[in-house]
Design a protein around this motif. Structure first.
Motif, PDB file in Angstrom:
ATOM      1  N   PRO A  31       0.848  -1.198  -0.036  1.00 19.21           N
ATOM      2  CA  PRO A  31      -0.043  -0.026  -0.098  1.00 19.21           C
ATOM      3  C   PRO A  31       0.769   1.133  -0.024  1.00 19.21           C
ATOM      4  CG  PRO A  31      -0.042  -0.978   2.237  1.00 19.21           C
ATOM      5  CD  PRO A  31       0.877  -1.715   1.306  1.00 19.21           C
ATOM      6  N   VAL A  32       2.087   1.183   0.152  1.00 17.79           N
ATOM      7  CA  VAL A  32       3.063   2.331   0.013  1.00 17.79           C
ATOM      8  C   VAL A  32       4.310   1.921  -0.676  1.00 17.79           C
ATOM      9  CG1 VAL A  32       3.968   1.800   2.377  1.00 17.79           C
ATOM     10  CG2 VAL A  32       4.078   4.133   1.477  1.00 17.79           C
ATOM     11  N   VAL A  33       4.606   2.618  -1.701  1.00 19.00           N
ATOM     12  CA  VAL A  33       6.029   2.649  -2.448  1.00 19.00           C
ATOM     13  C   VAL A  33       6.790   3.716  -2.245  1.00 19.00           C
ATOM     14  CG1 VAL A  33       5.226   0.411  -3.748  1.00 19.00           C
ATOM     15  CG2 VAL A  33       5.140   2.681  -4.605  1.00 19.00           C
ATOM     16  N   CYS A  34       8.084   4.071  -2.591  1.00 15.97           N
ATOM     17  CA  CYS A  34       8.848   4.985  -2.704  1.00 15.97           C
ATOM     18  C   CYS A  34       9.441   5.081  -4.295  1.00 15.97           C
ATOM     19  CB  CYS A  34       9.922   5.074  -1.729  1.00 15.97           C
ATOM     20  SG  CYS A  34       9.072   4.780  -0.032  1.00 15.97           S
ATOM     21  N   LEU A  35       9.682   6.365  -4.615  1.00 14.38           N
ATOM     22  CA  LEU A  35      10.339   6.307  -5.972  1.00 14.38           C
ATOM     23  C   LEU A  35      11.266   7.100  -6.053  1.00 14.38           C
ATOM     24  CD1 LEU A  35       6.867   6.591  -8.427  1.00 14.38           C
ATOM     25  CD2 LEU A  35       8.114   4.561  -7.450  1.00 14.38           C
ATOM     26  N   LEU A  36      12.334   7.049  -6.832  1.00 10.56           N
ATOM     27  CA  LEU A  36      13.352   8.021  -7.021  1.00 10.56           C
ATOM     28  C   LEU A  36      13.624   8.148  -8.496  1.00 10.56           C
ATOM     29  CD1 LEU A  36      16.234   6.241  -4.881  1.00 10.56           C
ATOM     30  CD2 LEU A  36      15.005   8.599  -4.524  1.00 10.56           C
ATOM     31  N   ASP A  37      13.457   9.385  -8.953  1.00  7.84           N
ATOM     32  CA  ASP A  37      13.654   9.872 -10.322  1.00  7.84           C
ATOM     33  C   ASP A  37      15.173   9.985 -10.654  1.00  7.84           C
ATOM     34  OD1 ASP A  37      13.706  11.569 -12.661  1.00  7.84           O
ATOM     35  OD2 ASP A  37      12.895  13.242 -11.812  1.00  7.84           O
ATOM     36  N   VAL A  38      15.418   8.873 -11.426  1.00  5.86           N
ATOM     37  CA  VAL A  38      16.893   8.924 -11.744  1.00  5.86           C
ATOM     38  C   VAL A  38      17.472  10.154 -12.527  1.00  5.86           C
ATOM     39  CG1 VAL A  38      18.337   7.315 -13.200  1.00  5.86           C
ATOM     40  CG2 VAL A  38      16.734   6.268 -11.731  1.00  5.86           C
ATOM     41  N   ALA A  39      16.464  10.632 -13.519  1.00  6.70           N
ATOM     42  CA  ALA A  39      17.002  11.730 -14.426  1.00  6.70           C
ATOM     43  C   ALA A  39      17.248  12.716 -13.614  1.00  6.70           C
ATOM     44  CB  ALA A  39      16.079  11.889 -15.535  1.00  6.70           C
ATOM     45  N   GLY A  40      16.466  13.033 -12.580  1.00  9.11           N
ATOM     46  CA  GLY A  40      16.559  14.294 -11.771  1.00  9.11           C
ATOM     47  C   GLY A  40      17.917  14.122 -10.839  1.00  9.11           C
ATOM     48  N   ILE A  41      18.095  12.785 -10.515  1.00 10.99           N
ATOM     49  CA  ILE A  41      19.263  12.790  -9.637  1.00 10.99           C
ATOM     50  C   ILE A  41      20.603  12.800 -10.328  1.00 10.99           C
ATOM     51  CG2 ILE A  41      20.972  11.037  -8.296  1.00 10.99           C
ATOM     52  CD1 ILE A  41      18.346   9.502  -7.768  1.00 10.99           C
ATOM     53  N   ARG A  42      20.613  12.377 -11.751  1.00 11.93           N
ATOM     54  CA  ARG A  42      21.566  12.788 -12.509  1.00 11.93           C
ATOM     55  C   ARG A  42      21.791  14.151 -12.921  1.00 11.93           C
ATOM     56  NH1 ARG A  42      24.255   8.659 -15.479  1.00 11.93           N
ATOM     57  NH2 ARG A  42      23.078   6.513 -15.521  1.00 11.93           N
ATOM     58  N   ALA A  43      20.755  15.150 -13.044  1.00  8.85           N
ATOM     59  CA  ALA A  43      20.636  16.237 -13.335  1.00  8.85           C
ATOM     60  C   ALA A  43      21.434  17.095 -12.193  1.00  8.85           C
ATOM     61  CB  ALA A  43      19.223  16.747 -13.749  1.00  8.85           C
ATOM     62  N   SER A  44      20.962  16.809 -10.928  1.00  7.92           N
ATOM     63  CA  SER A  44      21.515  17.572  -9.881  1.00  7.92           C
ATOM     64  C   SER A  44      23.091  17.186  -9.649  1.00  7.92           C
ATOM     65  CB  SER A  44      20.789  16.910  -8.763  1.00  7.92           C
ATOM     66  OG  SER A  44      19.373  17.672  -8.553  1.00  7.92           O
ATOM     67  N   ALA A  45      23.436  15.971  -9.860  1.00  2.90           N
ATOM     68  CA  ALA A  45      24.782  15.639  -9.937  1.00  2.90           C
ATOM     69  C   ALA A  45      25.589  16.475 -11.070  1.00  2.90           C
ATOM     70  CB  ALA A  45      25.217  14.280 -10.151  1.00  2.90           C
ATOM     71  N   ALA A  46      25.081  16.816 -11.967  1.00  7.18           N
ATOM     72  CA  ALA A  46      25.654  17.269 -13.095  1.00  7.18           C
ATOM     73  C   ALA A  46      25.719  18.867 -12.819  1.00  7.18           C
ATOM     74  CB  ALA A  46      24.863  17.172 -14.487  1.00  7.18           C
ATOM     75  N   ALA A  47      24.551  19.359 -12.183  1.00  6.17           N
ATOM     76  CA  ALA A  47      24.813  20.699 -11.905  1.00  6.17           C
ATOM     77  C   ALA A  47      25.631  21.232 -10.911  1.00  6.17           C
ATOM     78  CB  ALA A  47      23.441  21.244 -11.433  1.00  6.17           C
ATOM     79  N   LEU A  48      25.855  20.361 -10.047  1.00  5.79           N
ATOM     80  CA  LEU A  48      26.698  20.653  -8.899  1.00  5.79           C
ATOM     81  C   LEU A  48      28.269  20.222  -9.465  1.00  5.79           C
ATOM     82  CD1 LEU A  48      28.067  20.497  -5.969  1.00  5.79           C
ATOM     83  CD2 LEU A  48      27.764  17.965  -5.888  1.00  5.79           C
ATOM     84  N   THR A  49      28.319  19.310 -10.298  1.00 10.92           N
ATOM     85  CA  THR A  49      29.819  19.372 -10.913  1.00 10.92           C
ATOM     86  C   THR A  49      30.188  20.551 -11.662  1.00 10.92           C
ATOM     87  OG1 THR A  49      29.611  17.001 -10.980  1.00 10.92           O
ATOM     88  CG2 THR A  49      31.218  17.646 -12.307  1.00 10.92           C
ATOM     89  N   GLU A  50      29.298  20.932 -12.937  1.00 14.10           N
ATOM     90  CA  GLU A  50      29.301  22.306 -13.476  1.00 14.10           C
ATOM     91  C   GLU A  50      29.436  23.636 -12.795  1.00 14.10           C
ATOM     92  OE1 GLU A  50      26.058  21.503 -16.074  1.00 14.10           O
ATOM     93  OE2 GLU A  50      26.889  19.436 -17.010  1.00 14.10           O
ATOM     94  N   ALA A  51      28.845  23.613 -11.780  1.00 10.20           N
ATOM     95  CA  ALA A  51      28.825  24.847 -11.004  1.00 10.20           C
ATOM     96  C   ALA A  51      30.244  25.111 -10.575  1.00 10.20           C
ATOM     97  CB  ALA A  51      27.869  24.839 -10.071  1.00 10.20           C
ATOM     98  N   PHE A  52      30.924  24.159  -9.944  1.00 10.65           N
ATOM     99  CA  PHE A  52      32.229  24.271  -9.296  1.00 10.65           C
ATOM    100  C   PHE A  52      33.304  24.067 -10.546  1.00 10.65           C
ATOM    101  CE2 PHE A  52      32.491  24.067  -4.845  1.00 10.65           C
ATOM    102  CZ  PHE A  52      31.098  24.069  -4.544  1.00 10.65           C
ATOM    103  N   ALA A  53      33.018  23.187 -11.578  1.00  7.98           N
ATOM    104  CA  ALA A  53      34.071  23.348 -12.615  1.00  7.98           C
ATOM    105  C   ALA A  53      34.334  24.925 -13.237  1.00  7.98           C
ATOM    106  CB  ALA A  53      33.638  22.293 -13.773  1.00  7.98           C
ATOM    107  N   ALA A  54      33.129  25.406 -13.511  1.00  5.69           N
ATOM    108  CA  ALA A  54      33.144  26.800 -14.163  1.00  5.69           C
ATOM    109  C   ALA A  54      33.733  27.796 -13.124  1.00  5.69           C
ATOM    110  CB  ALA A  54      31.600  27.246 -14.312  1.00  5.69           C
ATOM    111  N   ALA A  55      33.815  27.522 -11.739  1.00  3.43           N
ATOM    112  CA  ALA A  55      34.485  28.363 -11.050  1.00  3.43           C
ATOM    113  C   ALA A  55      36.031  28.276 -10.740  1.00  3.43           C
ATOM    114  CB  ALA A  55      33.631  28.575  -9.905  1.00  3.43           C
ATOM    115  N   VAL A  56      36.538  27.033 -10.629  1.00  7.83           N
ATOM    116  CA  VAL A  56      37.738  26.780 -10.236  1.00  7.83           C
ATOM    117  C   VAL A  56      38.656  26.914 -11.348  1.00  7.83           C
ATOM    118  CG1 VAL A  56      37.090  25.150  -8.345  1.00  7.83           C
ATOM    119  CG2 VAL A  56      37.481  24.285 -10.743  1.00  7.83           C
ATOM    120  N   GLU A  57      39.928  27.234 -11.031  1.00  6.46           N
ATOM    121  CA  GLU A  57      41.219  27.397 -12.103  1.00  6.46           C
ATOM    122  C   GLU A  57      41.253  25.733 -12.608  1.00  6.46           C
ATOM    123  OE1 GLU A  57      43.296  29.711 -13.086  1.00  6.46           O
ATOM    124  OE2 GLU A  57      41.780  31.267 -12.170  1.00  6.46           O
TER     125      GLU A  57
END
Ligand SMILES: *Cc1c(COP(=O)(O)O)cnc(C)c1O
Length: 446
Positions: A31-57
């Protein structure tokens, strides 16, 4: 604009997933299940990586780790590993999960405040980075490092004592927080500089000063303190002894909408404003985000079992409650969650809003996910969805009433909008509950 599209895409994927979960019978078995949005997780990981990559030397070493406690599921750690992220572990169990996911030792950080000597020895043998919490732990490390050579980078966790956010229980950087070496206590700075001067193997500084309820500027202030201390140590020692700054996690999450504010790019901008030299390549960087990587991508689906009116109060009795959203149930003002109403076929309900309490299955009166919430009227057989539960919610199960850990399914959507589910964790069975409850030791107390 981009953020709006992002939010709409996530909402669209969610509606598709709810309907598909119903159509594919996920809620028939349990009667209860939990879901994880795989595309959303991938997008957040990419957003994190890109935000730092754009800032560091260029060529600055940057390691993003995921704080395992936010979603201690091996398939999640494996997915993030595939996205280039390591793990921040804070217990032997979390370390075991990271190892089981195949996360390399050199991408793993061990941070717990109460590590045993055996845990420390094990981490040093594997080459896992260790951040010590206090002077006694540092003395333990002295003995271990003298006894056996290690590849592990070793650092000290600093409490910058920059102050609390809006949720006391989650504020790590108050004057009296239990975490780390205090920085502003009398004599503390001198003692820290000496600790590094005396130990050539001590090369990192760590802080985790943010969390839900802590504004970006305050997190950035903690990181500025960390950077200032590193500069002071390196000047005193006469070389770049501190070579890496671990700036922790703590980016807050928007639980009121599908928005992703603040974004990692905004966090990086706040860091740049507060500590411009952080990204100049003098220091390698480690991050340890948890909630901001996973929370928005988790969804609880639960059947409405019954509805009733008591003393003029409308109540929907569902299967999602304290076992899945413990913080929300015990501290509803600090941890409000949205509730979305779907009919028995998994289509969004569109009726006029009516104030209803959404109750869980546990046997205590406070087991409510929402009180007097304006929602289309719910009926038995309907489905409620609880978004933003991917971190510190169903992944931090609370065993009250022997309610089982529900199944977790990851989902992906194909180009033609078909939803595919992949089981990431089976539901706990009654037999497993019995074993966990000492079933193999039935006569032990006779
Ligand atoms: C909990 C924790 C994190 C992750 O915090 P979030 O708020 O989930 O990003 C990172 N580092 C340490 C040391 C922690 O205890």
């Amino acid at each position: 604009m981009a953020a709006d599209t992002h939010a709409q895409d996530a909402a669209h994927r969610r509606d598709r997933a709810v309907r598909a979960a119903v159509e594919q019978g996920l809620l028939d078995r349990e009667p209860v299940v939990c879901l994880l949005d795989v595309a959303g997780i991938r997008a957040s990981a990419a957003a994190l990586t890109e935000a730092f990559a754009a800032a560091v030397e260029p060529r600055t070493p940057v390691l993003h780790t995921f704080a395992v406690k936010a979603a201690p599921l091996v398939p999640v750690l494996r997915l993030l590993d595939a996205c280039g992220l390591g793990c921040e572990a804070a217990s032997p169990g979390e370390l075991a999960l990271a190892r089981a996911a195949g996360v390399p030792a050199e991408q793993t950080v061990l941070d717990s405040p109460a590590k045993t000597a055996a845990e420390l020895r094990g981490a040093l043998a594997l080459g896992i980075a260790v951040n010590a919490d206090n002077h006694q732990e540092l003395e333990r490390l002295d003995a271990l490092v003298a006894a056996a050579a290690t590849r592990s980078p070793v650092g000290l966790r600093i409490n910058p004592q920059t102050g609390a956010g809006s949720i006391g229980a989650l504020s790590t950087a108050t004057a009296t927080s239990k975490f780390g070496f205090a920085l502003r206590d009398p004599g503390a700075r001198e003692r820290l500089v000496r600790a590094f001067a005396e130990r050539p193997w001590l090369t990192r500084l760590h802080t985790h000063s943010g969390s839900q309820g802590v504004p970006l500027e305050l997190i950035a202030e903690g990181v500025r303190e960390l950077h200032g201390l590193a500069e002071e140590i390196n000047a005193a020692v006469g070389e770049r002894r501190v070579d890496t700054l671990d700036i922790g996690g703590g980016l807050p999450v928007d639980f009121a909408s599908d928005g992703h504010a603040p974004s990692y790019a905004e966090y990086v901008a706040a860091l740049r404003a507060a500590v411009p030299a952080l990204f100049d390549g003098s220091y390698g960087l480690v991050t340890e985000f948890g909630r901001s990587l996973l929370a928005k991508h988790g969804l609880v689906l639960a059947r409405v079992e019954y509805t009733k009116t008591t003393g003029g109060r409308r109540i929907a009795l569902t299967h999602a409650g304290v076992q899945l959203a413990t913080r929300t149930v015990y501290a509803p003002a600090a941890w409000p969650l949205r509730i979305l109403a779907y009919d028995a076929k998994g289509a969004p309900r569109t009726g006029a809003p009516v104030a209803q309490d959404v109750a869980g299955p546990a046997c205590f009166a406070g087991d409510l996910l929402a009180t007097a919430r304006e929602l289309p009227e719910l009926f038995p057989g309907d489905v409620i969805a609880v978004p933003d539960t991917g971190a510190y919610a169903f992944t931090a199960h609370y065993g009250y009433n022997s309610l089982p850990r529900p199944a977790v399914h990851g989902f992906t959507t194909t180009a033609d909008d078909t939803v595919r589910f992949a089981l990431a964790r089976p539901a706990q069975t009654p037999a497993e509950l019995v074993t966990e409850a000492g079933g193999d030791h039935r006569d032990a107390l006779l």
